[in-house]
Design a protein around this motif. Sequence first.
Motif, PDB file in Angstrom:
ATOM      1  N   TRP A 140     -24.997   4.961  41.436  1.00 45.76           N
ATOM      2  CA  TRP A 140     -24.048   3.854  41.231  1.00 45.76           C
ATOM      3  C   TRP A 140     -24.477   3.127  39.966  1.00 45.76           C
ATOM      4  O   TRP A 140     -25.422   2.339  39.964  1.00 45.76           O
ATOM      5  CB  TRP A 140     -24.086   2.927  42.442  1.00 45.76           C
ATOM      6  N   ARG A 141     -23.782   3.379  38.872  1.00 45.70           N
ATOM      7  CA  ARG A 141     -24.219   2.890  37.576  1.00 45.70           C
ATOM      8  C   ARG A 141     -23.030   2.398  36.744  1.00 45.70           C
ATOM      9  O   ARG A 141     -21.880   2.772  37.007  1.00 45.70           O
ATOM     10  CB  ARG A 141     -24.944   4.014  36.808  1.00 45.70           C
ATOM     11  N   PRO A 142     -23.279   1.595  35.689  1.00 37.39           N
ATOM     12  CA  PRO A 142     -22.206   1.100  34.831  1.00 37.39           C
ATOM     13  C   PRO A 142     -21.499   2.229  34.079  1.00 37.39           C
ATOM     14  O   PRO A 142     -22.011   3.346  33.956  1.00 37.39           O
ATOM     15  CB  PRO A 142     -22.931   0.162  33.855  1.00 37.39           C
ATOM     16  N   THR A 147     -23.850  10.360  32.187  1.00 32.60           N
ATOM     17  CA  THR A 147     -22.840  11.382  32.455  1.00 32.60           C
ATOM     18  C   THR A 147     -22.274  11.232  33.867  1.00 32.60           C
ATOM     19  O   THR A 147     -22.999  10.916  34.813  1.00 32.60           O
ATOM     20  CB  THR A 147     -23.468  12.776  32.303  1.00 32.60           C
ATOM     21  N   SER A 148     -20.967  11.473  33.997  1.00 32.27           N
ATOM     22  CA  SER A 148     -20.317  11.521  35.304  1.00 32.27           C
ATOM     23  C   SER A 148     -19.731  12.914  35.498  1.00 32.27           C
ATOM     24  O   SER A 148     -19.431  13.612  34.514  1.00 32.27           O
ATOM     25  CB  SER A 148     -19.205  10.470  35.387  1.00 32.27           C
ATOM     26  N   LEU A 149     -19.589  13.326  36.755  1.00 30.51           N
ATOM     27  CA  LEU A 149     -19.063  14.653  37.061  1.00 30.51           C
ATOM     28  C   LEU A 149     -17.789  14.534  37.887  1.00 30.51           C
ATOM     29  O   LEU A 149     -17.707  13.720  38.805  1.00 30.51           O
ATOM     30  CB  LEU A 149     -20.083  15.479  37.851  1.00 30.51           C
ATOM     31  N   ILE A 150     -16.798  15.346  37.527  1.00 30.34           N
ATOM     32  CA  ILE A 150     -15.617  15.513  38.368  1.00 30.34           C
ATOM     33  C   ILE A 150     -15.429  17.006  38.603  1.00 30.34           C
ATOM     34  O   ILE A 150     -15.976  17.830  37.862  1.00 30.34           O
ATOM     35  CB  ILE A 150     -14.349  14.889  37.744  1.00 30.34           C
ATOM     36  N   VAL A 151     -14.691  17.348  39.647  1.00 34.26           N
ATOM     37  CA  VAL A 151     -14.505  18.750  40.016  1.00 34.26           C
ATOM     38  C   VAL A 151     -13.008  19.062  39.994  1.00 34.26           C
ATOM     39  O   VAL A 151     -12.207  18.329  40.580  1.00 34.26           O
ATOM     40  CB  VAL A 151     -15.083  19.035  41.420  1.00 34.26           C
ATOM     41  N   GLY A 165     -13.936   7.568  31.564  1.00 31.63           N
ATOM     42  CA  GLY A 165     -13.717   7.321  32.975  1.00 31.63           C
ATOM     43  C   GLY A 165     -14.057   5.872  33.295  1.00 31.63           C
ATOM     44  O   GLY A 165     -13.989   4.996  32.432  1.00 31.63           O
ATOM     45  N   GLY A 166     -14.441   5.595  34.527  1.00 29.56           N
ATOM     46  CA  GLY A 166     -14.724   4.228  34.930  1.00 29.56           C
ATOM     47  C   GLY A 166     -16.144   4.048  35.389  1.00 29.56           C
ATOM     48  O   GLY A 166     -16.941   4.988  35.419  1.00 29.56           O
ATOM     49  N   PRO A 167     -16.504   2.806  35.763  1.00 24.71           N
ATOM     50  CA  PRO A 167     -17.805   2.584  36.390  1.00 24.71           C
ATOM     51  C   PRO A 167     -17.803   3.162  37.795  1.00 24.71           C
ATOM     52  O   PRO A 167     -16.751   3.446  38.359  1.00 24.71           O
ATOM     53  CB  PRO A 167     -17.907   1.058  36.421  1.00 24.71           C
ATOM     54  N   THR A 168     -18.965   3.311  38.374  1.00 25.93           N
ATOM     55  CA  THR A 168     -19.029   3.789  39.749  1.00 25.93           C
ATOM     56  C   THR A 168     -18.389   2.769  40.687  1.00 25.93           C
ATOM     57  O   THR A 168     -18.611   1.567  40.556  1.00 25.93           O
ATOM     58  CB  THR A 168     -20.487   4.016  40.179  1.00 25.93           C
ATOM     59  N   SER A 169     -17.584   3.272  41.610  1.00 25.80           N
ATOM     60  CA  SER A 169     -16.918   2.407  42.576  1.00 25.80           C
ATOM     61  C   SER A 169     -16.400   3.276  43.714  1.00 25.80           C
ATOM     62  O   SER A 169     -16.545   4.497  43.687  1.00 25.80           O
ATOM     63  CB  SER A 169     -15.748   1.651  41.920  1.00 25.80           C
ATOM     64  N   GLU A 200     -17.088   7.216  52.250  1.00 21.94           N
ATOM     65  CA  GLU A 200     -16.710   6.677  50.955  1.00 21.94           C
ATOM     66  C   GLU A 200     -16.728   7.804  49.926  1.00 21.94           C
ATOM     67  O   GLU A 200     -17.715   8.544  49.832  1.00 21.94           O
ATOM     68  CB  GLU A 200     -17.686   5.577  50.526  1.00 21.94           C
ATOM     69  N   VAL A 201     -15.650   7.937  49.181  1.00 21.60           N
ATOM     70  CA  VAL A 201     -15.621   8.885  48.071  1.00 21.60           C
ATOM     71  C   VAL A 201     -15.921   8.078  46.809  1.00 21.60           C
ATOM     72  O   VAL A 201     -15.097   7.300  46.343  1.00 21.60           O
ATOM     73  CB  VAL A 201     -14.256   9.589  47.960  1.00 21.60           C
ATOM     74  N   TYR A 202     -17.131   8.250  46.285  1.00 21.41           N
ATOM     75  CA  TYR A 202     -17.543   7.490  45.114  1.00 21.41           C
ATOM     76  C   TYR A 202     -16.839   8.005  43.869  1.00 21.41           C
ATOM     77  O   TYR A 202     -16.865   9.219  43.586  1.00 21.41           O
ATOM     78  CB  TYR A 202     -19.053   7.615  44.912  1.00 21.41           C
ATOM     79  N   ARG A 203     -16.261   7.093  43.124  1.00 22.70           N
ATOM     80  CA  ARG A 203     -15.678   7.422  41.828  1.00 22.70           C
ATOM     81  C   ARG A 203     -16.749   7.280  40.745  1.00 22.70           C
ATOM     82  O   ARG A 203     -17.431   6.259  40.669  1.00 22.70           O
ATOM     83  CB  ARG A 203     -14.523   6.467  41.502  1.00 22.70           C
ATOM     84  N   TYR A 204     -16.891   8.308  39.927  1.00 22.94           N
ATOM     85  CA  TYR A 204     -17.699   8.228  38.705  1.00 22.94           C
ATOM     86  C   TYR A 204     -19.157   7.825  38.954  1.00 22.94           C
ATOM     87  O   TYR A 204     -19.672   6.914  38.314  1.00 22.94           O
ATOM     88  CB  TYR A 204     -17.064   7.260  37.711  1.00 22.94           C
ATOM     89  N   THR A 205     -19.834   8.515  39.879  1.00 23.97           N
ATOM     90  CA  THR A 205     -21.284   8.361  39.912  1.00 23.97           C
ATOM     91  C   THR A 205     -21.828   8.840  38.574  1.00 23.97           C
ATOM     92  O   THR A 205     -21.333   9.819  37.988  1.00 23.97           O
ATOM     93  CB  THR A 205     -21.915   9.163  41.056  1.00 23.97           C
ATOM     94  N   ARG A 206     -22.859   8.155  38.088  1.00 29.79           N
ATOM     95  CA  ARG A 206     -23.340   8.425  36.726  1.00 29.79           C
ATOM     96  C   ARG A 206     -24.858   8.517  36.686  1.00 29.79           C
ATOM     97  O   ARG A 206     -25.556   7.929  37.518  1.00 29.79           O
ATOM     98  CB  ARG A 206     -22.882   7.314  35.774  1.00 29.79           C
ATOM     99  N   GLY A 207     -25.352   9.233  35.700  1.00 28.39           N
ATOM    100  CA  GLY A 207     -26.789   9.333  35.529  1.00 28.39           C
ATOM    101  C   GLY A 207     -27.146  10.390  34.508  1.00 28.39           C
ATOM    102  O   GLY A 207     -26.282  10.928  33.804  1.00 28.39           O
ATOM    103  N   PRO A 208     -28.428  10.746  34.443  1.00 28.90           N
ATOM    104  CA  PRO A 208     -28.843  11.812  33.520  1.00 28.90           C
ATOM    105  C   PRO A 208     -28.170  13.143  33.833  1.00 28.90           C
ATOM    106  O   PRO A 208     -27.968  13.971  32.927  1.00 28.90           O
ATOM    107  CB  PRO A 208     -30.357  11.890  33.750  1.00 28.90           C
ATOM    108  N   ALA A 209     -27.847  13.369  35.109  1.00 29.23           N
ATOM    109  CA  ALA A 209     -27.157  14.589  35.555  1.00 29.23           C
ATOM    110  C   ALA A 209     -27.884  15.846  35.101  1.00 29.23           C
ATOM    111  O   ALA A 209     -27.267  16.839  34.725  1.00 29.23           O
ATOM    112  CB  ALA A 209     -25.706  14.597  35.057  1.00 29.23           C
TER     113      ALA A 209
END
Length: 307
Positions: A140-142, A147-151, A165-169, A200-209
């Motif tokens: 959960w990051r700004p 990087t964020s991942l979508i499928v 994309g957006g912040p994590t939410s 909860e389906v998290y939108r745009y989890t982010r990190g080093p990935a």
Amino acid sequence: MKWKLLPLIILMTALTAFAAAGGEQTRVLIVDGFSNHDWKRTTACLTELLARHGGYSVDVSTFPAGAPQEEREAWNPEFRNYDVVIQNTNGGTQGPEWGATAKKSLEQYLKEGGGMLAFHSANNAFPQWPEYNRMIGLGWRPRDYGTSLIVTDDGAVLRLPPGEGGPTSHGARIDALVTRLGNHPMHAGLPRQWRAADIEVYRYTRGPAEQVQVLSYAREPATGLNFPIEWTVRYGKGRVYTSTLGHVWPGDPALKGVQCAGFQTLLFRALDWLAGKPVDGTVPADFPSPDKTSLRTSPAVSPAPAS
């Protein structure tokens, strides 16, 4: 006052049969002490589930969040004594932080081959700890953090750079259709899709990935995009598993998220895999279908009374 290390050694009928078959208990340490979620109830749920399943010895180490700084800095669990650590703390951006010694101990434990399950809101924790961000891969990051991942609908994993994309939410909890991706040992024998209860389906989890493998995903209603539900990270020689399953909020009258047969099946399989043990590929008869959730009566831990 010293922090509490509560021995919760679990010996049940199922465990007796397990030991008779020549198996060994999986040593689990649950680390808790603070969270915006109900960490006490979460720990109680986990210990009840592991007791009913059998095959685990469980200790709990509670971070002394309200203690003087010296005592908080001295807190340093013996991670190396366990096969798996369940990380059940979350202070977000403004909350408590572990001391430097405990942080280094967890880093070393994983680098040398340990296993960690970052339980639900634990992927919100420690945004200022660079190595923790590498451990969980996504959190959960700004919006501009990483990087964020979508499928895609055909299973391709796309990487979105910082700022896109957006912040994590997340939106309201839903009974989401989860689709597994690939054929990870944790998913052996499971259907390609199942209905997970109250997640909860998290939108745009982010990190080093880095070293991230997405195991499953679900469609997020507001965006219409598919986002990861479960993922793993290789950190040194160690293994980390994260998911958005298992929500336990303060005052929740029900525990559908942890009573979900799908969640419970994946919990035990994740612990097997994190411990480096063969994953039990038995598919329970009550595993949810794509059309219907499946709830069990346990755990049934009541919320704490209002203070």
